[in-house]
Design a protein around this motif. Sequence first.
Motif, PDB file in Angstrom:
ATOM      1  N   LEU A  34      -9.362  -2.809  -4.729  1.00  0.00           N
ATOM      2  CA  LEU A  34      -8.752  -4.117  -4.928  1.00  0.00           C
ATOM      3  C   LEU A  34      -7.469  -3.983  -5.735  1.00  0.00           C
ATOM      4  CD1 LEU A  34     -11.933  -6.198  -5.856  1.00  0.00           C
ATOM      5  CD2 LEU A  34     -10.849  -5.897  -3.616  1.00  0.00           C
ATOM      6  N   GLU A  35      -7.494  -3.040  -6.676  1.00  0.00           N
ATOM      7  CA  GLU A  35      -6.366  -2.924  -7.596  1.00  0.00           C
ATOM      8  C   GLU A  35      -6.329  -1.506  -8.153  1.00  0.00           C
ATOM      9  OE1 GLU A  35      -6.603  -5.980 -10.555  1.00  0.00           O
ATOM     10  OE2 GLU A  35      -4.915  -5.133 -11.681  1.00  0.00           O
ATOM     11  N   GLY A  36      -5.115  -0.959  -8.284  1.00  0.00           N
ATOM     12  CA  GLY A  36      -4.970   0.376  -8.843  1.00  0.00           C
ATOM     13  C   GLY A  36      -4.843   1.455  -7.781  1.00  0.00           C
ATOM     14  N   TRP A  37      -4.492   2.666  -8.236  1.00  0.00           N
ATOM     15  CA  TRP A  37      -4.280   3.782  -7.317  1.00  0.00           C
ATOM     16  C   TRP A  37      -5.249   4.918  -7.620  1.00  0.00           C
ATOM     17  CZ3 TRP A  37       1.119   5.103  -5.153  1.00  0.00           C
ATOM     18  CH2 TRP A  37       1.847   3.925  -4.893  1.00  0.00           C
ATOM     19  N   ALA A  38      -5.612   5.658  -6.570  1.00  0.00           N
ATOM     20  CA  ALA A  38      -6.437   6.853  -6.740  1.00  0.00           C
ATOM     21  C   ALA A  38      -5.927   7.919  -5.796  1.00  0.00           C
ATOM     22  CB  ALA A  38      -7.905   6.535  -6.441  1.00  0.00           C
ATOM     23  N   CYS A  39      -6.377   9.153  -5.975  1.00  0.00           N
ATOM     24  CA  CYS A  39      -5.984  10.210  -5.049  1.00  0.00           C
ATOM     25  C   CYS A  39      -7.144  11.150  -4.759  1.00  0.00           C
ATOM     26  CB  CYS A  39      -4.810  11.017  -5.603  1.00  0.00           C
ATOM     27  SG  CYS A  39      -5.243  12.183  -6.895  1.00  0.00           S
ATOM     28  N   ARG A  40      -7.071  11.760  -3.580  1.00  0.00           N
ATOM     29  CA  ARG A  40      -7.999  12.830  -3.237  1.00  0.00           C
ATOM     30  C   ARG A  40      -7.240  14.135  -3.433  1.00  0.00           C
ATOM     31  NH1 ARG A  40      -9.230  12.169   2.597  1.00  0.00           N
ATOM     32  NH2 ARG A  40      -7.579  13.670   2.941  1.00  0.00           N
ATOM     33  N   HIS A  41      -7.860  15.133  -4.056  1.00  0.00           N
ATOM     34  CA  HIS A  41      -7.114  16.371  -4.278  1.00  0.00           C
ATOM     35  C   HIS A  41      -8.034  17.588  -4.297  1.00  0.00           C
ATOM     36  CE1 HIS A  41      -7.574  16.194  -8.939  1.00  0.00           C
ATOM     37  NE2 HIS A  41      -8.715  16.338  -8.316  1.00  0.00           N
ATOM     38  N   ARG A  42      -7.426  18.741  -4.178  1.00  0.00           N
ATOM     39  CA  ARG A  42      -8.185  19.974  -4.302  1.00  0.00           C
ATOM     40  C   ARG A  42      -7.501  20.907  -5.295  1.00  0.00           C
ATOM     41  NH1 ARG A  42      -9.482  22.879   1.056  1.00  0.00           N
ATOM     42  NH2 ARG A  42     -10.123  20.747   1.511  1.00  0.00           N
ATOM     43  N   LEU A  43      -8.318  21.599  -6.085  1.00  0.00           N
ATOM     44  CA  LEU A  43      -7.826  22.534  -7.084  1.00  0.00           C
ATOM     45  C   LEU A  43      -8.082  23.953  -6.602  1.00  0.00           C
ATOM     46  CD1 LEU A  43      -6.700  20.807  -9.157  1.00  0.00           C
ATOM     47  CD2 LEU A  43      -8.897  20.784 -10.337  1.00  0.00           C
ATOM     48  N   LEU A  44      -7.092  24.834  -6.692  1.00  0.00           N
ATOM     49  CA  LEU A  44      -7.323  26.249  -6.406  1.00  0.00           C
ATOM     50  C   LEU A  44      -7.788  26.929  -7.682  1.00  0.00           C
ATOM     51  CD1 LEU A  44      -4.369  27.126  -4.021  1.00  0.00           C
ATOM     52  CD2 LEU A  44      -6.644  26.255  -3.524  1.00  0.00           C
ATOM     53  N   ARG A 137       3.476   0.905   2.673  1.00  0.00           N
ATOM     54  CA  ARG A 137       2.075   0.544   2.463  1.00  0.00           C
ATOM     55  C   ARG A 137       1.947  -0.564   1.434  1.00  0.00           C
ATOM     56  NH1 ARG A 137      -0.919   6.278   1.730  1.00  0.00           N
ATOM     57  NH2 ARG A 137      -2.756   4.964   1.417  1.00  0.00           N
ATOM     58  N   MET A 138       2.763  -0.485   0.395  1.00  0.00           N
ATOM     59  CA  MET A 138       2.723  -1.540  -0.625  1.00  0.00           C
ATOM     60  C   MET A 138       3.201  -2.853  -0.027  1.00  0.00           C
ATOM     61  SD  MET A 138       1.498  -0.573  -3.534  1.00  0.00           S
ATOM     62  CE  MET A 138       2.175  -1.287  -5.041  1.00  0.00           C
ATOM     63  N   ARG A 139       4.195  -2.776   0.838  1.00  0.00           N
ATOM     64  CA  ARG A 139       4.709  -3.984   1.474  1.00  0.00           C
ATOM     65  C   ARG A 139       3.629  -4.615   2.345  1.00  0.00           C
ATOM     66  NH1 ARG A 139       7.819  -5.195   5.567  1.00  0.00           N
ATOM     67  NH2 ARG A 139       8.034  -3.051   6.294  1.00  0.00           N
ATOM     68  N   ARG A 140       2.951  -3.782   3.131  1.00  0.00           N
ATOM     69  CA  ARG A 140       1.887  -4.303   3.986  1.00  0.00           C
ATOM     70  C   ARG A 140       0.761  -4.923   3.162  1.00  0.00           C
ATOM     71  NH1 ARG A 140      -0.669  -1.435   8.793  1.00  0.00           N
ATOM     72  NH2 ARG A 140      -0.639   0.533   7.656  1.00  0.00           N
ATOM     73  N   ALA A 141       0.595  -4.422   1.946  1.00  0.00           N
ATOM     74  CA  ALA A 141      -0.460  -4.963   1.088  1.00  0.00           C
ATOM     75  C   ALA A 141       0.030  -6.205   0.336  1.00  0.00           C
ATOM     76  CB  ALA A 141      -0.911  -3.896   0.101  1.00  0.00           C
ATOM     77  N   GLY A 142       1.274  -6.597   0.609  1.00  0.00           N
ATOM     78  CA  GLY A 142       1.817  -7.774  -0.055  1.00  0.00           C
ATOM     79  C   GLY A 142       2.233  -7.513  -1.488  1.00  0.00           C
ATOM     80  N   LEU A 143       2.489  -6.262  -1.825  1.00  0.00           N
ATOM     81  CA  LEU A 143       2.791  -5.907  -3.213  1.00  0.00           C
ATOM     82  C   LEU A 143       4.222  -5.419  -3.407  1.00  0.00           C
ATOM     83  CD1 LEU A 143      -0.577  -4.146  -4.073  1.00  0.00           C
ATOM     84  CD2 LEU A 143       0.216  -6.393  -4.836  1.00  0.00           C
ATOM     85  N   ALA A 144       5.055  -5.684  -2.393  1.00  0.00           N
ATOM     86  CA  ALA A 144       6.465  -5.328  -2.559  1.00  0.00           C
ATOM     87  C   ALA A 144       7.264  -6.599  -2.807  1.00  0.00           C
ATOM     88  CB  ALA A 144       6.982  -4.619  -1.315  1.00  0.00           C
ATOM     89  N   TYR A 145       8.344  -6.449  -3.569  1.00  0.00           N
ATOM     90  CA  TYR A 145       9.192  -7.589  -3.870  1.00  0.00           C
ATOM     91  C   TYR A 145      10.587  -7.210  -3.428  1.00  0.00           C
ATOM     92  CZ  TYR A 145       5.019  -8.316  -6.511  1.00  0.00           C
ATOM     93  OH  TYR A 145       3.695  -8.443  -6.853  1.00  0.00           O
ATOM     94  N   GLY A 146      10.993  -7.733  -2.254  1.00  0.00           N
ATOM     95  CA  GLY A 146      12.277  -7.324  -1.709  1.00  0.00           C
ATOM     96  C   GLY A 146      12.232  -5.839  -1.403  1.00  0.00           C
ATOM     97  N   GLN A 147      13.155  -5.101  -1.976  1.00  0.00           N
ATOM     98  CA  GLN A 147      13.218  -3.659  -1.739  1.00  0.00           C
ATOM     99  C   GLN A 147      12.593  -2.885  -2.893  1.00  0.00           C
ATOM    100  OE1 GLN A 147      14.360  -3.036   1.226  1.00  0.00           O
ATOM    101  NE2 GLN A 147      16.494  -3.708   1.512  1.00  0.00           N
ATOM    102  N   GLN A 148      11.658  -3.530  -3.605  1.00  0.00           N
ATOM    103  CA  GLN A 148      11.097  -2.874  -4.773  1.00  0.00           C
ATOM    104  C   GLN A 148       9.579  -2.946  -4.772  1.00  0.00           C
ATOM    105  OE1 GLN A 148      12.861  -4.423  -8.395  1.00  0.00           O
ATOM    106  NE2 GLN A 148      14.615  -5.211  -7.253  1.00  0.00           N
ATOM    107  N   CYS A 149       8.985  -2.013  -5.450  1.00  0.00           N
ATOM    108  CA  CYS A 149       7.537  -2.103  -5.660  1.00  0.00           C
ATOM    109  C   CYS A 149       7.119  -1.221  -6.834  1.00  0.00           C
ATOM    110  CB  CYS A 149       6.764  -1.707  -4.405  1.00  0.00           C
ATOM    111  SG  CYS A 149       6.825   0.037  -4.002  1.00  0.00           S
ATOM    112  N   ALA A 150       5.915  -1.432  -7.321  1.00  0.00           N
ATOM    113  CA  ALA A 150       5.359  -0.573  -8.360  1.00  0.00           C
ATOM    114  C   ALA A 150       5.013   0.777  -7.755  1.00  0.00           C
ATOM    115  CB  ALA A 150       4.106  -1.220  -8.944  1.00  0.00           C
ATOM    116  N   LEU A 151       5.148   1.831  -8.551  1.00  0.00           N
ATOM    117  CA  LEU A 151       4.778   3.158  -8.062  1.00  0.00           C
ATOM    118  C   LEU A 151       4.246   3.971  -9.228  1.00  0.00           C
ATOM    119  CD1 LEU A 151       6.563   4.870  -5.200  1.00  0.00           C
ATOM    120  CD2 LEU A 151       5.403   6.234  -6.927  1.00  0.00           C
ATOM    121  N   PRO A 152       2.974   3.782  -9.547  1.00  0.00           N
ATOM    122  CA  PRO A 152       2.412   4.304 -10.794  1.00  0.00           C
ATOM    123  C   PRO A 152       2.022   5.772 -10.742  1.00  0.00           C
ATOM    124  CG  PRO A 152       0.736   3.131  -9.593  1.00  0.00           C
ATOM    125  CD  PRO A 152       1.982   3.027  -8.775  1.00  0.00           C
ATOM    126  N   LEU A 153       2.874   6.611 -10.130  1.00  0.00           N
ATOM    127  CA  LEU A 153       2.597   8.049 -10.104  1.00  0.00           C
ATOM    128  C   LEU A 153       3.486   8.757 -11.110  1.00  0.00           C
ATOM    129  CD1 LEU A 153       2.651   8.744  -6.243  1.00  0.00           C
ATOM    130  CD2 LEU A 153       0.640   8.374  -7.689  1.00  0.00           C
TER     131      LEU A 153
END
Lengths: 209, 209
Positions: A34-44, A137-153
């Motif tokens: 619903l809210e926030g970001w996560a990632c799938r990852h692998r460690l060598l 993807r953020m735009r499709r989720a309705g979370l973009a504002y014009g040409q901007q969006c949050a990117l919490p990475l």
Amino acid sequence: MLSQIAASDDLVFFRPHQFLVRDNERPEALYDILEGWACRHRLLPDGRRQITALYLPGDLCDPLWSLSPYSHDAVVALTNVRAVRRPLNEAAGSDRGKATALRLVESVERQSNWLVSLGRKTAMERLAQLLLELFERMRRAGLAYGQQCALPLTQTDIADATGLTAVHVNRTLQAMRAKGVLDLHSKWLRIPDLSALRDLAALGHQDSL
Amino acid sequence: MLSQIAASDDLVFFRPHQFLVRDNERPEALYDILEGWACRHRLLPDGRRQITALYLPGDLCDPLWSLSPYSHDAVVALTNVRAVRRPLNEAAGSDRGKATALRLVESVERQSNWLVSLGRKTAMERLAQLLLELFERMRRAGLAYGQQCALPLTQTDIADATGLTAVHVNRTLQAMRAKGVLDLHSKWLRIPDLSALRDLAALGHQDSL
DNA sequence: CGTGGCCTTGAGTGACCTCAAGGTATGTGG
DNA sequence: CCACATACCTTGAGGTCACTCAAGGCCACG
């Protein structure tokens, strides 16, 4: 309504760095973010890390678990995450099952895009492609504002997603900013020239992100 | 038997470089590969090429089409290929549908492995991982003989699968041969020291290939 | 105010790439 | 059986993109 009550019972929260699933474990559920970001990852073994997928608000984590409830890779929250738990065993023919299948197709196609990016693109092309994908993807989720969006990475996260080092991500982002195609600053993405960014991404036949 | 007759009616052949599907087209069918190798790949505008999947005898091309009959990438025969056409619309609940779902899971997990390889591994690690994967798949298909199997890829194909150049693949294969872990010669792969090769591949938590 | 996470910058290095030429194998037609 | 073409493999020399190591600055937070 009963379904409402059930849904809110299954609301879950994660803090940054908290695992949604560890590697080689059965996930407990599908998570509707619903809210926030996560990632799938692998460690060598020596500490190298590759992010293999990013989960944004509106995404399902992970559609593949509906076919096989097992995860080779760990999934970790990158920010605070609020999600709804959904049962692993959905009827394949149900509406919900069909929707999950479509999400699975999307996520596999995104993985193919990433393969092309990691295998054949330069640092700047990879960053252009990734940030473009995330913006769309953020735009499709309705979370973009014009040409901007949050990117919490963090730049380290971006590096681990693109197969670069954090230092090189830093320098390349500066170069892109100097070109005026992109501005990423304190977790906020601005895209002054979308079509220039598209050109930079060397998309090839890839019609959508 | 009727089904036998129908099956042989649906037998198809492809020559090297012949398309099973072009990019951004609907495939006509799922292909059960009986014999020969094929690959899925994408071309960038300037000619760079990335192979995103390899299809070996016994493989299904492509499990994802059972969920969405559309291919962003082209699929091309690398050798002579003999295959059986199967309908795109399988009942999701049927035995065949379940088998296809399992193949899909496998192929997505292999894609994740490739992501890690392309993003974070050295040339030698990538080659070790790829050749190990292909050997294991050939073995599971009953096409390995001891520590050997056929491997009908050119060095250019290998380069396009691993994100390297053909020249560097050549030099790296020589180095691996000098180490005694691997010998790839005239489309034939020999693995004198399987466990050394596994170590070289830097597999991490990846339990199976 | 100290501490830890993240970003930034510099200098030096190296893994892999590019370009180019020559060698080898296989098939085809005369 | 030989001439030729084509695809693939091999080797060398030189270049570069991205990496490594290291230090310093800027927060936010306790």
